[in-house]
Design a protein around this motif. Structure first.
Motif, PDB file in Angstrom:
ATOM      1  N   SER A 198       0.820  -1.216   0.000  1.00  0.00           N
ATOM      2  CA  SER A 198       0.000   0.000   0.000  1.00  0.00           C
ATOM      3  C   SER A 198       0.854   1.266   0.000  1.00  0.00           C
ATOM      4  O   SER A 198       0.671   2.152  -0.839  1.00  0.00           O
ATOM      5  CB  SER A 198      -0.937  -0.005   1.204  1.00  0.00           C
ATOM      6  OG  SER A 198      -0.209  -0.150   2.416  1.00  0.00           O
ATOM      7  N   ILE A 199       1.790   1.369   0.942  1.00  0.00           N
ATOM      8  CA  ILE A 199       2.628   2.572   1.010  1.00  0.00           C
ATOM      9  C   ILE A 199       3.543   2.660  -0.200  1.00  0.00           C
ATOM     10  O   ILE A 199       3.833   3.758  -0.694  1.00  0.00           O
ATOM     11  CB  ILE A 199       3.439   2.602   2.335  1.00  0.00           C
ATOM     12  CG1 ILE A 199       4.100   3.959   2.538  1.00  0.00           C
ATOM     13  CG2 ILE A 199       4.452   1.471   2.387  1.00  0.00           C
ATOM     14  CD1 ILE A 199       3.145   5.092   2.745  1.00  0.00           C
ATOM     15  N   SER A 200       3.970   1.503  -0.720  1.00  0.00           N
ATOM     16  CA  SER A 200       4.793   1.498  -1.933  1.00  0.00           C
ATOM     17  C   SER A 200       4.000   2.032  -3.114  1.00  0.00           C
ATOM     18  O   SER A 200       4.530   2.780  -3.964  1.00  0.00           O
ATOM     19  CB  SER A 200       5.290   0.081  -2.233  1.00  0.00           C
ATOM     20  OG  SER A 200       6.038  -0.441  -1.158  1.00  0.00           O
ATOM     21  N   THR A 201       2.724   1.667  -3.194  1.00  0.00           N
ATOM     22  CA  THR A 201       1.862   2.163  -4.270  1.00  0.00           C
ATOM     23  C   THR A 201       1.699   3.672  -4.191  1.00  0.00           C
ATOM     24  O   THR A 201       1.743   4.365  -5.216  1.00  0.00           O
ATOM     25  CB  THR A 201       0.482   1.483  -4.187  1.00  0.00           C
ATOM     26  OG1 THR A 201       0.639   0.064  -4.295  1.00  0.00           O
ATOM     27  CG2 THR A 201      -0.426   1.967  -5.302  1.00  0.00           C
ATOM     28  N   VAL A 202       1.520   4.190  -2.990  1.00  0.00           N
ATOM     29  CA  VAL A 202       1.360   5.635  -2.805  1.00  0.00           C
ATOM     30  C   VAL A 202       2.620   6.374  -3.274  1.00  0.00           C
ATOM     31  O   VAL A 202       2.532   7.415  -3.945  1.00  0.00           O
ATOM     32  CB  VAL A 202       1.064   5.963  -1.329  1.00  0.00           C
ATOM     33  CG1 VAL A 202       1.125   7.470  -1.083  1.00  0.00           C
ATOM     34  CG2 VAL A 202      -0.296   5.420  -0.932  1.00  0.00           C
ATOM     35  N   ILE A 203       3.789   5.847  -2.949  1.00  0.00           N
ATOM     36  CA  ILE A 203       5.048   6.471  -3.375  1.00  0.00           C
ATOM     37  C   ILE A 203       5.160   6.448  -4.892  1.00  0.00           C
ATOM     38  O   ILE A 203       5.564   7.435  -5.523  1.00  0.00           O
ATOM     39  CB  ILE A 203       6.249   5.761  -2.721  1.00  0.00           C
ATOM     40  CG1 ILE A 203       6.221   5.948  -1.207  1.00  0.00           C
ATOM     41  CG2 ILE A 203       7.570   6.298  -3.287  1.00  0.00           C
ATOM     42  CD1 ILE A 203       7.267   5.140  -0.459  1.00  0.00           C
ATOM     43  N   PHE A 204       4.800   5.326  -5.505  1.00  0.00           N
ATOM     44  CA  PHE A 204       4.840   5.231  -6.964  1.00  0.00           C
ATOM     45  C   PHE A 204       3.841   6.185  -7.614  1.00  0.00           C
ATOM     46  O   PHE A 204       4.136   6.809  -8.638  1.00  0.00           O
ATOM     47  CB  PHE A 204       4.546   3.804  -7.416  1.00  0.00           C
ATOM     48  CG  PHE A 204       5.770   2.958  -7.618  1.00  0.00           C
ATOM     49  CD1 PHE A 204       6.842   3.422  -8.374  1.00  0.00           C
ATOM     50  CD2 PHE A 204       5.855   1.692  -7.069  1.00  0.00           C
ATOM     51  CE1 PHE A 204       7.974   2.648  -8.567  1.00  0.00           C
ATOM     52  CE2 PHE A 204       6.977   0.903  -7.258  1.00  0.00           C
ATOM     53  CZ  PHE A 204       8.045   1.378  -8.007  1.00  0.00           C
ATOM     54  N   ILE A 205       2.645   6.298  -7.034  1.00  0.00           N
ATOM     55  CA  ILE A 205       1.639   7.218  -7.580  1.00  0.00           C
ATOM     56  C   ILE A 205       2.169   8.651  -7.583  1.00  0.00           C
ATOM     57  O   ILE A 205       1.998   9.395  -8.555  1.00  0.00           O
ATOM     58  CB  ILE A 205       0.325   7.127  -6.767  1.00  0.00           C
ATOM     59  CG1 ILE A 205      -0.383   5.800  -7.065  1.00  0.00           C
ATOM     60  CG2 ILE A 205      -0.601   8.296  -7.093  1.00  0.00           C
ATOM     61  CD1 ILE A 205      -1.607   5.547  -6.203  1.00  0.00           C
ATOM     62  N   ALA A 206       2.833   9.035  -6.484  1.00  0.00           N
ATOM     63  CA  ALA A 206       3.415  10.382  -6.406  1.00  0.00           C
ATOM     64  C   ALA A 206       4.479  10.577  -7.481  1.00  0.00           C
ATOM     65  O   ALA A 206       4.548  11.628  -8.134  1.00  0.00           O
ATOM     66  CB  ALA A 206       4.018  10.600  -5.026  1.00  0.00           C
ATOM     67  N   GLY A 207       5.307   9.546  -7.709  1.00  0.00           N
ATOM     68  CA  GLY A 207       6.348   9.643  -8.725  1.00  0.00           C
ATOM     69  C   GLY A 207       5.783   9.717 -10.126  1.00  0.00           C
ATOM     70  O   GLY A 207       6.228  10.542 -10.947  1.00  0.00           O
TER      71      GLY A 207
END
Length: 286
Positions: free
Chosen positions: A164-173
């Motif tokens: 979940s947190i990895s997805t959020v970081i990728f979405i921001a990138g």
């Protein structure tokens, strides 16, 4: 040294004091006590005997192998799965805001709570997973009781929680990539896969590096989820360095547990620092 420089150096004092008190002193103290047999009152210097015992006992040394398997498996799976989920959630779907909230939900629940829930779900006879498999005629495995499967069962739960947190970081990138890159790719006739490969992946490498580093370090020091689900069992199948350190400390082997802490610190440092340097050298800036 002029007065202006002396004045500015005073601002470093609080940070240096905190670093020394909470990092340097505990690190040096741990290193010293890892060379002793000690209790809360006395200690006896034994040199490297604790480290020899740690690597000589299979029940202890196997934790190093499990820690490496756990850390690298969870890190790789989180990066791959989160990247494709992020691609989907940054596309032009109407419900993406709702889906983003749904994906982030596991990160809001504590690892202990998740471990307890999945331990129940993976029960060999009463768990929901095997009940569903049984309903379609498949004999479910003993998820947490099979020595060959238990570690990978915990890895799967860790990935479910951490993606979940990895997805959020990728979405921001992905969201920060300038639209002109996509326009140029469209003009050149690039396919969706070519756009992902030659534009998205290089330009989100900084996000990817952050995820790799955080998830790898988190995997190397993981304890709470494993302890909630298996307590290192069956046997030593899911024991990692942190769980072994806890068990040795709880049994009164303070010197041996401190040696395990030192081994874990060295392992993280030896892996994390060169990896961080390598990943940073491959970053692309837009």
């Amino acid at each position: 040294m002029n007065k202006k420089k002396i004045y500015t150096n005073w601002f470093l004092v609080p940070a240096v004091a905190i670093f020394v008190v909470f990092f340097i002193i505990p690190m040096v103290t741990s290193l010293f006590f890892s060379l002793t047999i000690w209790d809360l009152k006395t200690y006896t210097f034994v040199g490297l005997d604790n480290f020899k015992t740690f690597f000589g006992e299979r029940s202890l040394s196997i934790s190093v192998r499990n820690t490496l398997i756990y850390a690298f498996s969870t890190s790789a799976l989180k990066v791959i799965i989160a990247f494709f989920i992020a691609l989907f959630l940054t596309s032009k779907i109407k419900t993406k805001n709702f889906l983003r909230s749904l994906v982030f939900f596991p990160n809001l629940v504590s690892a202990i709570a998740i471990g307890i829930v999945f331990k129940a779900l993976m029960h060999p006879s009463k768990g929901l997973f095997n009940a569903v498999l049984g309903a379609i005629g498949i004999a479910g495995p003993n998820w947490l009781g099979d020595t060959n499967l238990a570690l990978f069962s915990v890895i799967g739960v860790d990935v479910w929680k951490g993606v979940s947190i990895s997805t959020v970081i990728f979405i921001a990138g992905i969201s920060s990539i300038d639209s002109s890159f996509y326009e140029a790719a469209s003009i050149d006739g690039a396919t969706r896969w070519q756009t992902i490969r030659h534009i998205v992946i290089p330009l989100v490498r900084s996000s990817m590096n952050t995820i790799i580093t955080l998830s790898l370090i988190g995997g190397l020091r993981c304890f709470d989820l494993i302890w909630a689900m298996t307590k290192g069992g069956p046997g030593f199948a899911t024991d990692v360095l942190a769980s072994v350190v806890y068990k040795q400390y709880a049994s009164g082997f303070y010197g041996l547990s401190t040696a395990g802490n030192v081994i874990m610190f060295v392992l993280i440092a030896v892996i994390a620092f060169p990896l961080q340097k390598f990943l940073n050298s491959r970053e692309v800036y837009n």
